[in-house]
Design an enzyme around this catalytic site. Structure first.
Site, PDB file in Angstrom:
ATOM      1  N   GLN A 148     -18.464  -7.263 -54.678  1.00 45.29           N
ATOM      2  CA  GLN A 148     -19.381  -7.090 -55.795  1.00 45.29           C
ATOM      3  C   GLN A 148     -18.602  -6.921 -57.099  1.00 45.29           C
ATOM      4  O   GLN A 148     -17.408  -6.628 -57.095  1.00 45.29           O
ATOM      5  CB  GLN A 148     -20.277  -5.871 -55.575  1.00 45.29           C
ATOM      6  CG  GLN A 148     -21.168  -5.989 -54.338  1.00 45.29           C
ATOM      7  CD  GLN A 148     -22.111  -4.807 -54.204  1.00 45.29           C
ATOM      8  OE1 GLN A 148     -22.991  -4.606 -55.040  1.00 45.29           O
ATOM      9  NE2 GLN A 148     -21.931  -4.035 -53.149  1.00 45.29           N
ATOM     10  N   HIS A 161     -22.334 -10.361 -43.892  1.00 43.50           N
ATOM     11  CA  HIS A 161     -21.786 -11.594 -44.469  1.00 43.50           C
ATOM     12  C   HIS A 161     -20.656 -11.233 -45.436  1.00 43.50           C
ATOM     13  O   HIS A 161     -20.820 -10.352 -46.281  1.00 43.50           O
ATOM     14  CB  HIS A 161     -22.885 -12.367 -45.203  1.00 43.50           C
ATOM     15  CG  HIS A 161     -22.522 -13.772 -45.539  1.00 43.50           C
ATOM     16  ND1 HIS A 161     -23.108 -14.869 -44.939  1.00 43.50           N
ATOM     17  CD2 HIS A 161     -21.609 -14.277 -46.406  1.00 43.50           C
ATOM     18  CE1 HIS A 161     -22.588 -15.977 -45.430  1.00 43.50           C
ATOM     19  NE2 HIS A 161     -21.658 -15.637 -46.329  1.00 43.50           N
ATOM     20  N   CYS A 172     -26.385 -16.901 -46.366  1.00 47.99           N
ATOM     21  CA  CYS A 172     -26.014 -18.076 -45.565  1.00 47.99           C
ATOM     22  C   CYS A 172     -26.701 -19.336 -46.113  1.00 47.99           C
ATOM     23  O   CYS A 172     -27.872 -19.281 -46.529  1.00 47.99           O
ATOM     24  CB  CYS A 172     -26.430 -17.880 -44.108  1.00 47.99           C
ATOM     25  SG  CYS A 172     -25.363 -16.773 -43.165  1.00 47.99           S
ATOM     26  N   ASN A 219     -16.949  -3.481 -50.326  1.00 43.80           N
ATOM     27  CA  ASN A 219     -17.221  -2.511 -49.267  1.00 43.80           C
ATOM     28  C   ASN A 219     -17.252  -3.276 -47.952  1.00 43.80           C
ATOM     29  O   ASN A 219     -17.962  -4.277 -47.829  1.00 43.80           O
ATOM     30  CB  ASN A 219     -18.560  -1.815 -49.490  1.00 43.80           C
ATOM     31  CG  ASN A 219     -18.584  -1.013 -50.769  1.00 43.80           C
ATOM     32  OD1 ASN A 219     -17.611  -0.364 -51.115  1.00 43.80           O
ATOM     33  ND2 ASN A 219     -19.705  -1.051 -51.483  1.00 43.80           N
ATOM     34  N   HIS A 258     -18.550 -10.502 -48.371  1.00 39.60           N
ATOM     35  CA  HIS A 258     -18.853 -10.507 -49.799  1.00 39.60           C
ATOM     36  C   HIS A 258     -18.257  -9.274 -50.465  1.00 39.60           C
ATOM     37  O   HIS A 258     -17.927  -8.287 -49.813  1.00 39.60           O
ATOM     38  CB  HIS A 258     -20.361 -10.530 -50.036  1.00 39.60           C
ATOM     39  CG  HIS A 258     -21.066  -9.248 -49.677  1.00 39.60           C
ATOM     40  ND1 HIS A 258     -21.342  -8.877 -48.371  1.00 39.60           N
ATOM     41  CD2 HIS A 258     -21.540  -8.224 -50.458  1.00 39.60           C
ATOM     42  CE1 HIS A 258     -21.953  -7.711 -48.358  1.00 39.60           C
ATOM     43  NE2 HIS A 258     -22.086  -7.285 -49.614  1.00 39.60           N
ATOM     44  N   HIS A 295     -20.888 -16.757 -41.843  1.00 43.59           N
ATOM     45  CA  HIS A 295     -21.493 -15.429 -41.772  1.00 43.59           C
ATOM     46  C   HIS A 295     -20.573 -14.368 -41.182  1.00 43.59           C
ATOM     47  O   HIS A 295     -20.660 -13.182 -41.547  1.00 43.59           O
ATOM     48  CB  HIS A 295     -22.787 -15.502 -40.945  1.00 43.59           C
ATOM     49  CG  HIS A 295     -23.564 -14.230 -40.902  1.00 43.59           C
ATOM     50  ND1 HIS A 295     -24.229 -13.726 -42.001  1.00 43.59           N
ATOM     51  CD2 HIS A 295     -23.767 -13.345 -39.886  1.00 43.59           C
ATOM     52  CE1 HIS A 295     -24.823 -12.586 -41.663  1.00 43.59           C
ATOM     53  NE2 HIS A 295     -24.558 -12.334 -40.395  1.00 43.59           N
ATOM     54  N   CYS A 308     -30.105 -14.297 -43.002  1.00 43.94           N
ATOM     55  CA  CYS A 308     -29.180 -13.748 -43.985  1.00 43.94           C
ATOM     56  C   CYS A 308     -29.351 -14.506 -45.289  1.00 43.94           C
ATOM     57  O   CYS A 308     -29.225 -15.738 -45.319  1.00 43.94           O
ATOM     58  CB  CYS A 308     -27.734 -13.867 -43.492  1.00 43.94           C
ATOM     59  SG  CYS A 308     -26.490 -13.462 -44.750  1.00 43.94           S
TER      60      CYS A 308
END
Length: 324
Positions: free
Chosen positions: A144, A140, A34, A129, A142, A89, A31
């Protein structure tokens, strides 16, 4: 190819970003978000990461020579960033401590300010999302941030409605909506000193909760220190409420609505709010946006917000009891 193309039917710009089609499929045992990947710091709490395959760029290519009198193009100018919520993660937003989420709020605020400093940016959109149902390929945790060179159509419509209401009533439309929601009471999930969480009267999704600031403010930079702490707590509880509905990580799209930047002053009539768009209509059924929603923008919610609010209030209490 990366450019904006004009849709003359609805007077809106569409991002054409064919280069994103060739994004590589990440191997399951690696990933980039990570620590140890070589792509991010070895130690961080939250982190800003420039998107490797941005739909928008501050150095965009020249559009293809395809313009006509009707079909316009313009450079795909803008900014696309990834905001990493944690180095872990598999952790989720509701599992993070409030102090950790406060650092996320601070990073969002910092990035809003920085992206807004580019005078070519007109709207800064913070979103997340979550879940493969909405197309997420990177599990992972996150979100945006997109910085657009134009104000998106939905925001443009909201701004026009809020301005019209202000000119007629001399009050903020969203402030008045919150008054009506509090008077009704039946759609409120929970509230605290600074925010109210509710299913709006017109809710398009069965579990489409909103978070709205009680104080009439327009963006993250205007929050007091206490309000930033409160937003962190509210986000944790809101996402945790959704997860507690059916005891799994509930998929959603979370969108933060703030004032445009480098544009007209809208402080009299626009108001900070966050909307969740969760695609599930039950534990195992997806509410697909089919022809009516997609083709005509005529949404149909197969449930009553007042009934779903009862479920969500119970889920909120369940989340709180598990996190005492």
């Amino acid at each position: 190819m990366a450019e904006l193309r004009w849709n003359p039917l609805i007077k809106d710009w569409v991002m054409i970003a064919s280069h994103r089609q060739n994004r590589p499929q990440m191997p399951k045992d690696w990933c980039p978000f990570c620590p140890g990947s070589g792509k991010v710091p070895d130690h961080f709490t939250v982190h800003k990461y420039d998107n490797d395959f941005p739909a928008l760029s501050q150095n965009p290519p020249v559009p293809d020579d395809v313009e006509t009198e009707i079909y316009k193009t313009k450079p795909s100018y803008g900014k696309c960033e990834v905001i990493l919520y944690s180095p872990e993660h598999t952790i989720t937003l509701p599992e993070l401590p409030e102090s950790h989420i406060r650092e996320l709020v601070d990073l969002w605020t910092e990035r809003f300010t920085e992206i807004s400093s580019d005078e070519n940016i007109k709207y800064v959109f913070i979103f997340e999302n979550r879940g493969d149902v909405v197309g997420v390929t990177m599990p992972h945790p996150h979100g945006q941030i997109y910085g657009y060179s134009v104000i998106p159509k939905k925001v443009e419509l909201e701004l026009a409605s809020c301005k019209e209401h202000f000119e007629e009533k001399h009050s903020c439309l969203i402030c008045d909506m919150l008054r009506d929601e509090r008077d009704a009471g039946s759609r409120i999930i929970f509230e605290n000193d600074d925010f109210i969480v509710f299913l709006p009267f017109y809710c398009e999704y069965p579990y489409g909760i909103y978070i709205a600031a009680k104080r009439h403010i327009q963006n993250l930079t205007q929050f007091t220190d206490a309000e930033r702490d409160s937003l962190a707590k509210t986000l944790k509880e809101a996402a945790g409420t959704l997860d507690s509905l059916f005891d799994y990580n509930f998929p959603y799209m979370m969108c933060m609505y703030q004032n445009p930047v480098n544009s007209e002053d809208v402080s009299d009539y626009y108001h900070f709010h966050i909307a969740f768009y969760p695609p599930m209509r039950s534990a195992d059924k997806v509410k697909f946006n089919a022809s009516s929603e997609t083709g005509a923008w005529a949404h149909c919610n197969p449930t009553a917000p007042e009934e779903k609010a009862i479920e969500l209030r119970a889920a909120h209490e369940k989340f709180l009891s598990k996190n005492k």
